[in-house]
Scaffold this motif. Sequence first.
Motif, PDB file in Angstrom:
ATOM      1  N   UNK A 345       7.277  57.658 -23.055  1.00  0.00           N
ATOM      2  CA  UNK A 345       8.433  57.210 -23.828  1.00  0.00           C
ATOM      3  C   UNK A 345       9.205  58.353 -24.453  1.00  0.00           C
ATOM      4  N   UNK A 346       8.531  59.453 -24.786  1.00  0.00           N
ATOM      5  CA  UNK A 346       9.232  60.585 -25.394  1.00  0.00           C
ATOM      6  C   UNK A 346      10.325  61.129 -24.471  1.00  0.00           C
ATOM      7  N   UNK A 347      10.127  61.006 -23.157  1.00  0.00           N
ATOM      8  CA  UNK A 347      11.131  61.518 -22.225  1.00  0.00           C
ATOM      9  C   UNK A 347      12.452  60.750 -22.338  1.00  0.00           C
ATOM     10  N   UNK A 348      12.379  59.474 -22.690  1.00  0.00           N
ATOM     11  CA  UNK A 348      13.598  58.673 -22.811  1.00  0.00           C
ATOM     12  C   UNK A 348      14.444  59.121 -23.989  1.00  0.00           C
ATOM     13  N   UNK A 349      13.805  59.704 -24.987  1.00  0.00           N
ATOM     14  CA  UNK A 349      14.541  60.236 -26.126  1.00  0.00           C
ATOM     15  C   UNK A 349      15.001  61.671 -25.866  1.00  0.00           C
ATOM     16  N   UNK A 350      14.249  62.408 -25.083  1.00  0.00           N
ATOM     17  CA  UNK A 350      14.608  63.799 -24.794  1.00  0.00           C
ATOM     18  C   UNK A 350      15.775  63.899 -23.814  1.00  0.00           C
ATOM     19  N   UNK A 351      15.941  62.883 -22.949  1.00  0.00           N
ATOM     20  CA  UNK A 351      16.963  62.949 -21.896  1.00  0.00           C
ATOM     21  C   UNK A 351      17.573  61.570 -21.704  1.00  0.00           C
ATOM     22  N   UNK A 352      18.772  61.385 -22.226  1.00  0.00           N
ATOM     23  CA  UNK A 352      19.433  60.079 -22.188  1.00  0.00           C
ATOM     24  C   UNK A 352      19.741  59.636 -20.763  1.00  0.00           C
ATOM     25  N   UNK A 353      19.805  60.572 -19.812  1.00  0.00           N
ATOM     26  CA  UNK A 353      20.228  60.235 -18.452  1.00  0.00           C
ATOM     27  C   UNK A 353      19.163  59.495 -17.648  1.00  0.00           C
ATOM     28  N   UNK A 354      17.910  59.504 -18.106  1.00  0.00           N
ATOM     29  CA  UNK A 354      16.844  58.872 -17.317  1.00  0.00           C
ATOM     30  C   UNK A 354      17.020  57.370 -17.260  1.00  0.00           C
ATOM     31  N   UNK A 355      17.143  56.749 -18.403  1.00  0.00           N
ATOM     32  CA  UNK A 355      17.067  55.290 -18.520  1.00  0.00           C
ATOM     33  C   UNK A 355      18.459  54.668 -18.364  1.00  0.00           C
ATOM     34  N   UNK A 356      19.012  54.826 -17.162  1.00  0.00           N
ATOM     35  CA  UNK A 356      20.297  54.244 -16.825  1.00  0.00           C
ATOM     36  C   UNK A 356      20.229  53.735 -15.391  1.00  0.00           C
ATOM     37  N   UNK A 357      20.975  52.683 -15.060  1.00  0.00           N
ATOM     38  CA  UNK A 357      20.935  52.161 -13.695  1.00  0.00           C
ATOM     39  C   UNK A 357      21.561  53.131 -12.702  1.00  0.00           C
ATOM     40  N   UNK A 358      21.059  53.080 -11.471  1.00  0.00           N
ATOM     41  CA  UNK A 358      21.642  53.817 -10.354  1.00  0.00           C
ATOM     42  C   UNK A 358      22.248  52.816  -9.383  1.00  0.00           C
ATOM     43  N   UNK A 359      23.287  53.258  -8.665  1.00  0.00           N
ATOM     44  CA  UNK A 359      23.989  52.391  -7.723  1.00  0.00           C
ATOM     45  C   UNK A 359      24.085  53.075  -6.368  1.00  0.00           C
ATOM     46  N   UNK A 360      23.889  52.290  -5.323  1.00  0.00           N
ATOM     47  CA  UNK A 360      23.882  52.796  -3.953  1.00  0.00           C
ATOM     48  C   UNK A 360      24.782  51.911  -3.092  1.00  0.00           C
ATOM     49  N   UNK A 361      25.656  52.519  -2.320  1.00  0.00           N
ATOM     50  CA  UNK A 361      26.401  51.788  -1.309  1.00  0.00           C
ATOM     51  C   UNK A 361      25.593  51.733  -0.026  1.00  0.00           C
ATOM     52  N   UNK A 362      25.384  50.542   0.512  1.00  0.00           N
ATOM     53  CA  UNK A 362      24.551  50.368   1.706  1.00  0.00           C
ATOM     54  C   UNK A 362      25.373  49.669   2.786  1.00  0.00           C
ATOM     55  N   UNK A 363      25.483  50.318   3.936  1.00  0.00           N
ATOM     56  CA  UNK A 363      26.172  49.729   5.078  1.00  0.00           C
ATOM     57  C   UNK A 363      25.118  49.304   6.108  1.00  0.00           C
ATOM     58  N   UNK A 364      25.125  48.018   6.443  1.00  0.00           N
ATOM     59  CA  UNK A 364      24.228  47.473   7.473  1.00  0.00           C
ATOM     60  C   UNK A 364      24.989  47.368   8.791  1.00  0.00           C
ATOM     61  N   UNK A 365      24.383  47.892   9.839  1.00  0.00           N
ATOM     62  CA  UNK A 365      25.006  47.837  11.165  1.00  0.00           C
ATOM     63  C   UNK A 365      23.972  47.342  12.174  1.00  0.00           C
ATOM     64  N   UNK A 366      24.477  46.643  13.189  1.00  0.00           N
ATOM     65  CA  UNK A 366      23.599  46.207  14.271  1.00  0.00           C
ATOM     66  C   UNK A 366      23.118  47.423  15.051  1.00  0.00           C
ATOM     67  N   UNK A 367      21.818  47.485  15.286  1.00  0.00           N
ATOM     68  CA  UNK A 367      21.242  48.614  16.033  1.00  0.00           C
ATOM     69  C   UNK A 367      21.746  48.587  17.461  1.00  0.00           C
ATOM     70  N   UNK A 368      21.976  49.757  18.037  1.00  0.00           N
ATOM     71  CA  UNK A 368      22.447  49.834  19.425  1.00  0.00           C
ATOM     72  C   UNK A 368      21.293  50.197  20.356  1.00  0.00           C
TER      73      UNK A 368
END
Length: 368
Positions: A345-368
């Motif tokens: 838990x101490x890390x969450x206070x030492x570094x505000x950037x840890x406990x934030x959501x991440x977002x990913x763009x995902x493209x699904x394609x039919x395999x060839x």
Amino acid sequence: MSRRSLAGISALVLAAASLSVPAAATRADCSAVRTSWTAQATPHAAPESLLNAYSNTGKGWTGADSTYSVALPGGRTAWIFSDTFLGPVNPDGSRPTTTPFLNNSFVVQQGQTLKTVTGGTASNPTALVPPPANGWYWFGAAQTSDAGRKLDVVALRFEKTGSGQWDWHWAANYLARFDSRTYKLLSLTPLPSKANVQWSGWLQRDGGFTYIYGVEDLGASKYQHVARVRGDDLTAKSWEYWTGSGWSADESASVRTLEGVANEHSVTKWSDGYLLVTHDTKELFSRRVLGYFGCSPTGPFVKPVELYQTPETGGNHITYNSHEHPDLRSGSKLLVSYNVNSLVSDELYADVSIYRPRFVGVTLQAAR
């Protein structure tokens, strides 16, 4: 650290009993399932940088988990969060140990503008749903009702059973209803809770029904269940539960439809079928985000494809509860979020950037 991220961790290290998932008798022939899909992922998708910059100002929300989203009238998006840190943020990117910590909150986005919504006052903020004397509420899936005038959020009630760190348990499901304009809490209504299923994983409207995806959380094993209600009012008495071959009014008749889902996941329309997105809970502290495909809102969900591997996982850091945001798709490109936390838990206070959501763009394609 956030109890949300720790929920079930102690149980996860215990061996699970061998439990089976009945095969579902439902439509299983559709292009979504017949196709072999491949995934290409692009990390740091919007609105990640917007939320990060807002967090860094320390003027409101500075980190949280859950990360559901709901489109509201007027071009707004409500970001739904559970355990939440508020500001300030120190110049070195740390947060004071006295920073406010709430069990639920909203961040409302309109364009590039963000606003933190809590209960209480600016000088004394409180959770949007005030905690009971012996516990708290965490937020789950959400949707609008009453032609967009209401914002409905499934709220899980947890209760303390003692003074120790692990002396608490899930107690019941509720529906927290808010005015979608003022964000005022209008009501808190009990939902079905007798089958040991947290009916908070996902909500999906389809064919005149709202499908409710729940999780039977046994710690080391997690199983998806499916219920539905006609229309969009989850407080209606006419819930039905998927039995594997049909629907029953008896909650205890609900069957397991998939093993290995996270407490928060998504089921959305894809191609001519459905796409289930989840963190892989068959692995302890997994970094794998998976997509399953089905021809029906009840599954069966099959042919898992790895959508992404979370790079933050490792050491003290864990990732969890990935799901899609279908209202924010860009064509066929999915927007998937996941949560990051630390076992120290101490890390969450030492570094505000840890406990934030991440977002990913995902493209699904039919395999060839």
